[in-house]
Design a protein around this motif. Structure first.
Motif, PDB file in Angstrom:
ATOM      1  N   TYR A 175     -12.873   1.488   2.908  1.00 36.56           N
ATOM      2  CA  TYR A 175     -12.838   1.011   1.523  1.00 36.56           C
ATOM      3  C   TYR A 175     -12.353   2.109   0.579  1.00 36.56           C
ATOM      4  CZ  TYR A 175     -14.261  -1.370  -2.754  1.00 36.56           C
ATOM      5  OH  TYR A 175     -14.263  -1.968  -3.987  1.00 36.56           O
ATOM      6  N   LEU A 176     -12.828   3.336   0.777  1.00 38.30           N
ATOM      7  CA  LEU A 176     -12.394   4.437  -0.086  1.00 38.30           C
ATOM      8  C   LEU A 176     -10.892   4.701   0.072  1.00 38.30           C
ATOM      9  CD1 LEU A 176     -15.309   7.018   0.200  1.00 38.30           C
ATOM     10  CD2 LEU A 176     -14.771   5.497  -1.711  1.00 38.30           C
ATOM     11  N   LEU A 177     -10.397   4.653   1.298  1.00 39.56           N
ATOM     12  CA  LEU A 177      -8.969   4.881   1.513  1.00 39.56           C
ATOM     13  C   LEU A 177      -8.131   3.758   0.902  1.00 39.56           C
ATOM     14  CD1 LEU A 177      -8.998   6.251   5.174  1.00 39.56           C
ATOM     15  CD2 LEU A 177      -8.706   7.547   3.035  1.00 39.56           C
ATOM     16  N   TRP A 178      -8.625   2.529   0.979  1.00 41.94           N
ATOM     17  CA  TRP A 178      -7.933   1.400   0.362  1.00 41.94           C
ATOM     18  C   TRP A 178      -7.880   1.569  -1.158  1.00 41.94           C
ATOM     19  CZ3 TRP A 178      -9.968  -2.716  -2.693  1.00 41.94           C
ATOM     20  CH2 TRP A 178      -9.066  -3.762  -2.925  1.00 41.94           C
ATOM     21  N   LEU A 179      -9.018   1.968  -1.765  1.00 43.01           N
ATOM     22  CA  LEU A 179      -9.044   2.203  -3.209  1.00 43.01           C
ATOM     23  C   LEU A 179      -8.108   3.349  -3.586  1.00 43.01           C
ATOM     24  CD1 LEU A 179     -12.850   1.834  -4.004  1.00 43.01           C
ATOM     25  CD2 LEU A 179     -11.007   0.348  -4.820  1.00 43.01           C
ATOM     26  N   ALA A 180      -8.101   4.412  -2.784  1.00 46.50           N
ATOM     27  CA  ALA A 180      -7.220   5.551  -3.058  1.00 46.50           C
ATOM     28  C   ALA A 180      -5.758   5.114  -3.028  1.00 46.50           C
ATOM     29  CB  ALA A 180      -7.475   6.666  -2.038  1.00 46.50           C
ATOM     30  N   TRP A 181      -5.409   4.291  -2.059  1.00 48.97           N
ATOM     31  CA  TRP A 181      -4.032   3.799  -1.962  1.00 48.97           C
ATOM     32  C   TRP A 181      -3.654   2.984  -3.194  1.00 48.97           C
ATOM     33  CZ3 TRP A 181      -2.401  -1.370  -1.310  1.00 48.97           C
ATOM     34  CH2 TRP A 181      -1.024  -1.513  -1.106  1.00 48.97           C
ATOM     35  N   LYS A 182      -4.541   2.081  -3.619  1.00 50.01           N
ATOM     36  CA  LYS A 182      -4.271   1.266  -4.806  1.00 50.01           C
ATOM     37  C   LYS A 182      -4.141   2.136  -6.045  1.00 50.01           C
ATOM     38  CE  LYS A 182      -6.139  -2.621  -5.589  1.00 50.01           C
ATOM     39  NZ  LYS A 182      -6.067  -4.057  -5.532  1.00 50.01           N
ATOM     40  N   LEU A 183      -5.025   3.111  -6.173  1.00 49.42           N
ATOM     41  CA  LEU A 183      -5.056   3.970  -7.348  1.00 49.42           C
ATOM     42  C   LEU A 183      -3.821   4.869  -7.419  1.00 49.42           C
ATOM     43  CD1 LEU A 183      -6.700   4.925  -9.783  1.00 49.42           C
ATOM     44  CD2 LEU A 183      -7.919   6.471  -8.261  1.00 49.42           C
ATOM     45  N   SER A 184      -3.378   5.385  -6.295  1.00 52.37           N
ATOM     46  CA  SER A 184      -2.283   6.361  -6.282  1.00 52.37           C
ATOM     47  C   SER A 184      -0.951   5.776  -6.743  1.00 52.37           C
ATOM     48  CB  SER A 184      -2.121   6.955  -4.884  1.00 52.37           C
ATOM     49  OG  SER A 184      -1.677   5.970  -3.975  1.00 52.37           O
ATOM     50  N   GLY A 185      -0.813   4.473  -6.750  1.00 53.22           N
ATOM     51  CA  GLY A 185       0.450   3.860  -7.148  1.00 53.22           C
ATOM     52  C   GLY A 185       0.541   3.486  -8.611  1.00 53.22           C
ATOM     53  N   SER A 186      -0.531   3.625  -9.373  1.00 63.88           N
ATOM     54  CA  SER A 186      -0.511   3.237 -10.791  1.00 63.88           C
ATOM     55  C   SER A 186       0.026   4.390 -11.631  1.00 63.88           C
ATOM     56  CB  SER A 186      -1.919   2.869 -11.268  1.00 63.88           C
ATOM     57  OG  SER A 186      -2.373   1.705 -10.637  1.00 63.88           O
ATOM     58  N   SER A 187       1.176   4.168 -12.242  1.00 63.63           N
ATOM     59  CA  SER A 187       1.770   5.220 -13.068  1.00 63.63           C
ATOM     60  C   SER A 187       1.778   4.860 -14.554  1.00 63.63           C
ATOM     61  CB  SER A 187       3.202   5.508 -12.614  1.00 63.63           C
ATOM     62  OG  SER A 187       3.998   4.341 -12.727  1.00 63.63           O
ATOM     63  N   ARG A 188       1.469   3.597 -14.874  1.00 67.04           N
ATOM     64  CA  ARG A 188       1.406   3.168 -16.275  1.00 67.04           C
ATOM     65  C   ARG A 188       0.130   2.362 -16.476  1.00 67.04           C
ATOM     66  NH1 ARG A 188       6.481   1.669 -14.737  1.00 67.04           N
ATOM     67  NH2 ARG A 188       5.923  -0.528 -14.855  1.00 67.04           N
ATOM     68  N   LEU A 189      -0.413   2.427 -17.683  1.00 69.81           N
ATOM     69  CA  LEU A 189      -1.645   1.699 -17.981  1.00 69.81           C
ATOM     70  C   LEU A 189      -1.471   0.206 -17.723  1.00 69.81           C
ATOM     71  CD1 LEU A 189      -2.816   3.509 -21.230  1.00 69.81           C
ATOM     72  CD2 LEU A 189      -3.722   3.784 -18.922  1.00 69.81           C
ATOM     73  N   SER A 190      -0.286  -0.322 -17.956  1.00 67.61           N
ATOM     74  CA  SER A 190      -0.063  -1.759 -17.743  1.00 67.61           C
ATOM     75  C   SER A 190      -0.147  -2.138 -16.267  1.00 67.61           C
ATOM     76  CB  SER A 190       1.308  -2.162 -18.295  1.00 67.61           C
ATOM     77  OG  SER A 190       2.332  -1.429 -17.639  1.00 67.61           O
ATOM     78  N   GLU A 191       0.037  -1.166 -15.355  1.00 64.68           N
ATOM     79  CA  GLU A 191      -0.056  -1.468 -13.925  1.00 64.68           C
ATOM     80  C   GLU A 191      -1.501  -1.540 -13.442  1.00 64.68           C
ATOM     81  OE1 GLU A 191       2.164   1.586 -12.027  1.00 64.68           O
ATOM     82  OE2 GLU A 191       4.092   0.654 -12.451  1.00 64.68           O
ATOM     83  N   ALA A 192      -2.411  -1.021 -14.219  1.00 63.30           N
ATOM     84  CA  ALA A 192      -3.808  -0.993 -13.798  1.00 63.30           C
ATOM     85  C   ALA A 192      -4.535  -2.237 -14.275  1.00 63.30           C
ATOM     86  CB  ALA A 192      -4.484   0.264 -14.351  1.00 63.30           C
TER      87      ALA A 192
END
Length: 199
Positions: free
Chosen positions: A82-99
């Motif tokens: 679960y932590l690795l999945w969250l890290a993967w999702k988080l690492s790709g957000s480069s703009r506030l609108s993507e989050a």
């Protein structure tokens, strides 16, 4: 509970609650990416899930987990995944609108459930039950003292980290700052997962 034991409990609660871990990292990242209000669902979920975990440990489930290596490894494997999945999702957000809700959204029930696969939460719950609750004649009274203290620390530490994330939000919105911040937070989650493997 004697004052010396209560003081030791406060010291442990402070050290364990305010040091970085999965909960505080996610509180910071959620508030930085989505704002303080959306992060509050997760911030409130942590003490709820952790309280349930502590009560289960006090009720004997902790002893079962300690005695069953396969169960311990199962909890760790789910937590690491679960932590690795969250890290993967988080690492790709480069703009506030993507989050947005599709990209980075850890809600109340996910936050509460995260406590059951968080090795740091298990270690703290088992330590508290073994050191402050179990084996004492007044174990229910001790649990009644321990529980609100730990709920307070779980909430206040995550709220503090979320507030820091929210304060950084506008600064992070400029250039590629958010991408590098999210990658740093993702690395903290990966490091936590690596620690879970070694623990």
């Amino acid at each position: 509970m004697p004052l010396a034991e209560f003081t030791a409990l406060l010291a442990l609660a402070t050290a364990m609650s305010f040091t970085p871990g999965p909960n505080t990292t996610l509180s910071t990242a959620l508030a930085a990416n989505r704002g303080l209000r959306p992060a509050l669902r997760f911030v409130c979920a942590v003490p709820v899930g952790w309280t349930a975990l502590l009560l289960l440990c006090a009720g004997g489930v902790g002893a079962v987990v300690v005695a069953a290596p396969a169960l311990r490894w199962g909890i760790k494997a789910v937590g690491i995944g679960y932590l690795l999945w969250l890290a993967w999702k988080l690492s790709g957000s480069s703009r506030l609108s993507e989050a947005d809700a599709r990209r980075l959204n850890v809600g109340f029930w996910q936050g509460a459930a995260l406590q059951f696969v968080n090795i740091k939460a298990w270690l703290l719950a088992l330590t508290i039950v073994a050191g402050w609750v179990a084996g004492h004649g007044d174990s229910l009274q001790r649990l009644a003292v321990v529980l609100p203290v730990m709920v307070f620390f779980a909430f206040s530490s995550n709220l503090t980290y979320a507030a820091v994330g929210a304060l950084l939000r506008q600064w992070l919105a400029q250039g590629r700052r958010l991408l590098w911040f999210n990658r740093a937070m993702a690395l903290v989650l990966v490091a936590t997962a690596a620690w879970m493997v070694a623990a």
